[in-house]
Design a protein around this motif. Structure first.
Motif, PDB file in Angstrom:
ATOM      1  N   LEU A  55      27.640 -13.951  -9.314  1.00  0.00           N
ATOM      2  CA  LEU A  55      27.510 -12.499  -9.451  1.00  0.00           C
ATOM      3  C   LEU A  55      26.071 -12.013  -9.326  1.00  0.00           C
ATOM      4  O   LEU A  55      25.829 -10.810  -9.198  1.00  0.00           O
ATOM      5  CB  LEU A  55      28.079 -12.058 -10.812  1.00  0.00           C
ATOM      6  CG  LEU A  55      29.598 -12.171 -10.972  1.00  0.00           C
ATOM      7  CD1 LEU A  55      30.010 -11.835 -12.401  1.00  0.00           C
ATOM      8  CD2 LEU A  55      30.318 -11.270  -9.982  1.00  0.00           C
ATOM      9  N   VAL A  63      31.647  -5.573  -8.464  1.00  0.00           N
ATOM     10  CA  VAL A  63      32.019  -6.541  -9.504  1.00  0.00           C
ATOM     11  C   VAL A  63      33.482  -6.380  -9.871  1.00  0.00           C
ATOM     12  O   VAL A  63      34.224  -7.367 -10.003  1.00  0.00           O
ATOM     13  CB  VAL A  63      31.138  -6.361 -10.757  1.00  0.00           C
ATOM     14  CG1 VAL A  63      31.592  -7.318 -11.854  1.00  0.00           C
ATOM     15  CG2 VAL A  63      29.676  -6.595 -10.419  1.00  0.00           C
ATOM     16  N   GLY A 103      35.093  -9.670  -8.822  1.00  0.00           N
ATOM     17  CA  GLY A 103      35.020 -10.560  -9.978  1.00  0.00           C
ATOM     18  C   GLY A 103      36.276 -11.395 -10.136  1.00  0.00           C
ATOM     19  O   GLY A 103      37.385 -10.913  -9.888  1.00  0.00           O
ATOM     20  N   SER A 132      33.829  -9.506 -16.404  1.00  0.00           N
ATOM     21  CA  SER A 132      33.054  -9.707 -15.176  1.00  0.00           C
ATOM     22  C   SER A 132      31.829  -8.803 -15.136  1.00  0.00           C
ATOM     23  O   SER A 132      30.746  -9.223 -14.702  1.00  0.00           O
ATOM     24  CB  SER A 132      33.933  -9.433 -13.951  1.00  0.00           C
ATOM     25  OG  SER A 132      34.949 -10.407 -13.828  1.00  0.00           O
ATOM     26  N   TRP A 187      27.973  -9.961 -14.968  1.00  0.00           N
ATOM     27  CA  TRP A 187      27.080  -9.441 -13.921  1.00  0.00           C
ATOM     28  C   TRP A 187      25.830  -8.809 -14.514  1.00  0.00           C
ATOM     29  O   TRP A 187      24.722  -9.014 -14.006  1.00  0.00           O
ATOM     30  CB  TRP A 187      27.851  -8.419 -13.079  1.00  0.00           C
ATOM     31  CG  TRP A 187      26.982  -7.654 -12.126  1.00  0.00           C
ATOM     32  CD1 TRP A 187      26.426  -8.125 -10.966  1.00  0.00           C
ATOM     33  CD2 TRP A 187      26.576  -6.300 -12.263  1.00  0.00           C
ATOM     34  NE1 TRP A 187      25.690  -7.134 -10.362  1.00  0.00           N
ATOM     35  CE2 TRP A 187      25.758  -5.997 -11.133  1.00  0.00           C
ATOM     36  CE3 TRP A 187      26.813  -5.298 -13.196  1.00  0.00           C
ATOM     37  CZ2 TRP A 187      25.190  -4.743 -10.937  1.00  0.00           C
ATOM     38  CZ3 TRP A 187      26.253  -4.045 -12.996  1.00  0.00           C
ATOM     39  CH2 TRP A 187      25.454  -3.783 -11.892  1.00  0.00           C
TER      40      TRP A 187
END
Length: 400
Positions: free
Chosen positions: A60, A69, A73, A80, A84
């Motif tokens: 990420l 994301v 993700g 997620s 990130w």
């Protein structure tokens, strides 16, 4: 190397001591918070799930937009996004794990405070034995989801229903299984209509049979790809992967199966007490725990269904903790502490005899404790290699 089999009992002993040495809840809570955060916040390299988390953490780093994301993700959206954020800020993965530990510890201590539990050390000691490893040490996503849902349950009971539903929504952003909390909300409504009394044994059995039927319907849907036809491809893939996992299912036949009848026996002793007390939270904890006793063996047959077990099992420590201090002095309700000890230990035995767990049981590593006491610790790459080699040797293809 440090074995988790002596480390975990040591932490449990320290948690229990807090009820002896701290008379007021303020300093006791601070002490308990520190201990749990030290353990869970420094738990960077134990279990197997962290292998996927750390890999996603690195991936990420190259994503620039929060919207990307959500779309790209590999985990639930909020988890997620958090990954990130920490990754893009160049914060080490340990910082992310520590933040998750902070959330979990804060939620549990908040619940303790709202419920005004006096012997918090006892409740948390049992929680640590039962859920401290499989949930809070390894399954970071679901650990946050369960902790948040416990907060939501208290809010729902306190008539803050909008806040409760919002918290569950946030919890689903960490783990989709948090949707199961809606069933707990319904259980709370049932108890409220009973003036705070728990559900009956007959109702527990009926509810369990209905849920078991629903589980097998879902498994048939997976078998024939129904979720894929409905556009839920990711859910279909997840169920299909876990459905074929025999590692978790086989644990049903280990010493862990003993926990269900022992737990049932303990709870039956206190049904009358729960009825007489007529407190919504007490009755919810008892009802949730009794449902776990009936549903647990079935849920443990399929790996992905074990995820739902945590939302019922988490109530057990609260049942024992609350009852044991609230009704002190009544001989007819005194606990058989040997029985409780055996019940709690079955969870550690289940882990200890599992071939997959041997590598982090025999070589437990905690970054925070390593810093404090100068303990040796493998770097992330070496730890990953050791764990993957071990899992491969015992026939687990987790790293493939």
């Amino acid at each position: 190397m440090i074995s988790a089999l002596w480390f975990i009992p040591l932490i449990v002993f320290i948690l229990l001591l807090s009820d002896i040495f701290f008379k007021g809840n303020r300093w006791k809570s601070i002490f308990l918070f520190f201990i749990l955060f030290l353990v869970w916040g420094g738990n960077e390299l134990n279990g197997a799930d962290w292998l996927n988390y750390s890999k996603e953490y690195e991936r990420l780093t190259d994503i620039r937009s929060i919207f990307e994301v959500g779309a790209l993700g590999q985990f639930e959206w909020l988890f997620s996004i958090l990954l990130w954020m920490f990754s893009s800020l160049k914060i080490p993965y340990l910082g992310f794990v520590a933040f998750i530990g902070l959330i979990n510890t804060s939620c549990l201590m908040w619940v303790m405070g709202k419920l005004k539990i006096e012997n918090r050390g006892q409740v948390l000691a049992m929680l640590f034995l039962i859920e401290g490893w499989t949930l809070y040490h390894e399954q970071l996503r679901q650990a946050v989801a369960v902790s948040l849902c416990m907060v939501a349950f208290v809010q729902f009971i306190n008539k803050k229903k909008l806040a409760a539903f919002f918290i569950v929504f946030i919890a689903t952003g960490f783990h989709s299984s948090a949707i199961f909390s809606l069933a707990i909300f319904y259980l709370i409504r049932v108890i409220e209509k009973r003036d705070g009394k728990p559900i009956s044994i007959k109702e527990s059995i009926y509810a369990s049979l209905i849920l078991i039927f629903g589980i097998f319907v879902i498994l048939e849907f997976v078998k024939y790809g129904v979720f894929s036809h409905l556009g839920l491809i990711r859910l279909q893939e997840k169920f299909a992967i876990y459905q074929s996992d025999e590692v978790y299912g086989s644990s049903l036949f280990t010493a862990g199966i003993v926990a269900y009848p022992i737990g049932l026996f303990i709870l039956l002793q206190y049904r009358k007490l729960a009825i007489n007390n007529a407190n919504i939270w007490y009755s919810l904890a008892w009802s949730g725990a009794i449902l776990w006793c009936f549903l647990g063996p079935c849920l443990r047959m399929i790996a992905i269904l074990i995820r739902f077990e945590h939302y019922l099992l988490i109530f057990f420590p609260f049942v024992i903790g609350i009852y044991s201090f609230s009704f002190k002095g009544k001989k007819e309700y005194k606990f058989s502490w040997l029985l409780i000890f055996l019940f709690s230990c079955t969870f550690m035995v289940r882990i200890a005899i599992s071939p997959e767990h041997q590598i982090w049981i025999n070589n437990y590593q905690n970054t925070f404790l390593g810093y404090l006491f100068g303990l040796p610790e493998d770097d992330m790459n070496k730890r990953q290699e050791i764990i993957c080699n071990h899992l491969s040797e015992v026939g687990n293809n987790f790293c493939e």
